[in-house]
Design a protein around this motif. Sequence first.
Motif, PDB file in Angstrom:
ATOM      1  N   ALA A  78       0.794  -1.132  -0.104  1.00 19.49           N
ATOM      2  CA  ALA A  78       0.061   0.023  -0.041  1.00 19.49           C
ATOM      3  C   ALA A  78       0.878   1.241  -0.174  1.00 19.49           C
ATOM      4  CB  ALA A  78      -1.037   0.107   1.228  1.00 19.49           C
ATOM      5  N   ILE A  79       0.559   2.379  -0.704  1.00 17.11           N
ATOM      6  CA  ILE A  79       0.868   3.481  -0.412  1.00 17.11           C
ATOM      7  C   ILE A  79       0.799   4.320   0.651  1.00 17.11           C
ATOM      8  CG2 ILE A  79       1.195   3.829  -3.003  1.00 17.11           C
ATOM      9  CD1 ILE A  79      -1.213   5.847  -2.870  1.00 17.11           C
ATOM     10  N   SER A  80       1.560   5.194   1.219  1.00 14.27           N
ATOM     11  CA  SER A  80       1.166   5.840   2.368  1.00 14.27           C
ATOM     12  C   SER A  80       0.857   7.263   2.128  1.00 14.27           C
ATOM     13  CB  SER A  80       2.612   6.057   3.433  1.00 14.27           C
ATOM     14  OG  SER A  80       3.140   4.745   3.834  1.00 14.27           O
ATOM     15  N   ILE A  81      -0.378   7.833   2.771  1.00 17.48           N
ATOM     16  CA  ILE A  81      -0.935   8.935   2.382  1.00 17.48           C
ATOM     17  C   ILE A  81      -1.326   9.946   3.820  1.00 17.48           C
ATOM     18  CG2 ILE A  81      -2.053   7.983   0.355  1.00 17.48           C
ATOM     19  CD1 ILE A  81      -4.626   7.922   1.919  1.00 17.48           C
ATOM     20  N   MET A  82      -1.507  11.026   3.705  1.00 20.74           N
ATOM     21  CA  MET A  82      -1.986  11.861   4.715  1.00 20.74           C
ATOM     22  C   MET A  82      -3.409  12.590   4.273  1.00 20.74           C
ATOM     23  SD  MET A  82       1.722  13.852   5.724  1.00 20.74           S
ATOM     24  CE  MET A  82       0.700  14.613   7.392  1.00 20.74           C
ATOM     25  N   SER A  83      -4.128  12.971   5.184  1.00 20.29           N
ATOM     26  CA  SER A  83      -5.395  13.755   4.812  1.00 20.29           C
ATOM     27  C   SER A  83      -4.807  15.064   4.354  1.00 20.29           C
ATOM     28  CB  SER A  83      -6.388  13.795   5.813  1.00 20.29           C
ATOM     29  OG  SER A  83      -5.664  14.586   6.923  1.00 20.29           O
ATOM     30  N   TYR A 104      -6.706  13.629  -0.344  1.00 21.05           N
ATOM     31  CA  TYR A 104      -5.574  12.994   0.436  1.00 21.05           C
ATOM     32  C   TYR A 104      -4.332  13.439  -0.309  1.00 21.05           C
ATOM     33  CZ  TYR A 104      -9.004  10.237   2.475  1.00 21.05           C
ATOM     34  OH  TYR A 104     -10.437   9.843   3.093  1.00 21.05           O
ATOM     35  N   VAL A 105      -3.087  13.305   0.385  1.00 18.74           N
ATOM     36  CA  VAL A 105      -1.862  13.601  -0.245  1.00 18.74           C
ATOM     37  C   VAL A 105      -0.900  12.192  -0.126  1.00 18.74           C
ATOM     38  CG1 VAL A 105       0.180  14.918  -0.846  1.00 18.74           C
ATOM     39  CG2 VAL A 105      -2.107  15.962   0.030  1.00 18.74           C
ATOM     40  N   VAL A 106      -0.358  11.783  -1.367  1.00 16.78           N
ATOM     41  CA  VAL A 106       0.441  10.516  -1.255  1.00 16.78           C
ATOM     42  C   VAL A 106       1.994  11.079  -0.548  1.00 16.78           C
ATOM     43  CG1 VAL A 106       1.497  10.802  -3.497  1.00 16.78           C
ATOM     44  CG2 VAL A 106       1.653   8.640  -2.398  1.00 16.78           C
ATOM     45  N   ILE A 107       2.475  10.365   0.142  1.00 12.52           N
ATOM     46  CA  ILE A 107       3.798  10.580   0.871  1.00 12.52           C
ATOM     47  C   ILE A 107       4.779   9.729   0.627  1.00 12.52           C
ATOM     48  CG2 ILE A 107       5.253  11.014   2.856  1.00 12.52           C
ATOM     49  CD1 ILE A 107       2.894  13.118   2.520  1.00 12.52           C
ATOM     50  N   ASP A 108       4.442   8.237   0.594  1.00 17.81           N
ATOM     51  CA  ASP A 108       5.295   7.405  -0.116  1.00 17.81           C
ATOM     52  C   ASP A 108       4.427   6.460  -1.046  1.00 17.81           C
ATOM     53  OD1 ASP A 108       7.156   5.278  -0.566  1.00 17.81           O
ATOM     54  OD2 ASP A 108       6.431   4.127   1.270  1.00 17.81           O
ATOM     55  N   GLY A 109       4.960   6.538  -2.181  1.00 14.02           N
ATOM     56  CA  GLY A 109       4.223   5.874  -3.288  1.00 14.02           C
ATOM     57  C   GLY A 109       3.720   6.567  -4.470  1.00 14.02           C
ATOM     58  N   ASN A 110       4.585   7.847  -4.567  1.00 15.70           N
ATOM     59  CA  ASN A 110       4.156   8.744  -5.629  1.00 15.70           C
ATOM     60  C   ASN A 110       4.387   8.162  -6.991  1.00 15.70           C
ATOM     61  OD1 ASN A 110       3.675  11.889  -5.424  1.00 15.70           O
ATOM     62  ND2 ASN A 110       5.149  12.122  -7.085  1.00 15.70           N
ATOM     63  N   THR A 111       5.288   7.363  -7.388  1.00 11.31           N
ATOM     64  CA  THR A 111       5.448   6.681  -8.425  1.00 11.31           C
ATOM     65  C   THR A 111       4.509   5.609  -8.809  1.00 11.31           C
ATOM     66  OG1 THR A 111       7.802   7.276  -8.283  1.00 11.31           O
ATOM     67  CG2 THR A 111       7.097   5.500 -10.000  1.00 11.31           C
ATOM     68  N   ARG A 112       4.332   4.997  -7.537  1.00 10.97           N
ATOM     69  CA  ARG A 112       3.131   3.644  -7.887  1.00 10.97           C
ATOM     70  C   ARG A 112       1.868   4.463  -8.275  1.00 10.97           C
ATOM     71  NH1 ARG A 112       3.847   0.903  -2.578  1.00 10.97           N
ATOM     72  NH2 ARG A 112       5.115   2.650  -2.143  1.00 10.97           N
ATOM     73  N   LEU A 113       1.402   5.649  -7.572  1.00 15.50           N
ATOM     74  CA  LEU A 113       0.083   6.205  -7.893  1.00 15.50           C
ATOM     75  C   LEU A 113      -0.153   6.851  -9.298  1.00 15.50           C
ATOM     76  CD1 LEU A 113      -2.793   7.496  -6.892  1.00 15.50           C
ATOM     77  CD2 LEU A 113      -1.255   9.617  -6.223  1.00 15.50           C
ATOM     78  N   ALA A 114       1.198   7.302  -9.603  1.00 13.59           N
ATOM     79  CA  ALA A 114       1.319   7.974 -10.998  1.00 13.59           C
ATOM     80  C   ALA A 114       1.009   6.845 -12.195  1.00 13.59           C
ATOM     81  CB  ALA A 114       2.479   8.790 -11.377  1.00 13.59           C
TER      82      ALA A 114
END
Length: 336
Positions: A78-83, A104-114
């Motif tokens: 899973a990617i890590s996100i913050m509200s 939400y904003v992705v913190i760890d997993g930017n590349t996977r989200l894209a």
Amino acid sequence: MSKADTLRASASFGQARGGISARRAAIEAAAAAPTDGAPPPLKLPVDVISLNPANPREELGDLTDLGASLRDHGQKTAISIMSRFAYLEGNPDRKNDLEEGAKYVVIDGNTRLAAAREAGLTEIKVMLDDELGSNPDEILESAFVANVHRQDLDPLDEAKVLQQLLAIHKTQDALAARLHRSQGWVSQRLALLGLTPELKEKLQSGEESAALLRRVGKKKPEEQEEHLRQLKTKKQEAPRRKAAPKPPAIPAPAPPAQSEKVSPSAQSRQQGEALMDAAFAQLNDEQRSAFILRYFQLSAGVEAVTADMRGDLPADARNSLADILQQIATGLRAGE
């Protein structure tokens, strides 16, 4: 009500957890705790999560292969996100940099989200954690540490983030302790920032390795190309030095038959001659010269060598050819 409680009560968060059974939901509501330990990973629509405007990676690169893997094999981590609210509390100046409508904003997993977006996926597994940072420095550090653990950063991007974190922690020792790394690990990576533009381009293109260039970056710009050439030459020569053949083993001569009665001096000469014949048959010209030179070094000089060959030395002072050659043979066998 806390931020986390507010978030849990939100429609999008409730929708993400809609997969649990009514029975389990009722038990959790009564017990205020999950019944199966940690809850399963949540899934959110990809369009409610903004890419991180302060991502450690400057370029995401080609996402085709990653997107195909996510589509065909599924998302393993899973990617890590913050509200959005928690992120903007720590990064108030980033409001206009977030994607419109994102919650939400992705913190760890930017590349996977894209990559998931590029592959046409509509949902992605997430882990919500509003404790990833309360200011820009902490949030950047969280993203950086996650990438370092996966060894997932371009070497120059890694060095640039380390430089930013160094400005926060003041010393390399303090930064190393914070990241649970050695001071040398930090220093080697920061060295890449001292490379000439030409060498940085070669690093990014893959023409030169980061491992070698980390040893070059601390040199003066005008010395870097030559130092790199020397390092590459040593690296190429190392296997050849390791593979250099050892001098051949010299077999000891067979002792004379018991029926033969020879004097001690004659026996020594026979042994010496046999050793010399065996040695010269197996050594090249350079090794033969070294062999003879070593014999003279071990003997007591030319006169002693001549007397030894004639057998004129007294028995208690004999420095025989056979004894000396045997020493040399033993040394050669030991790889001297």
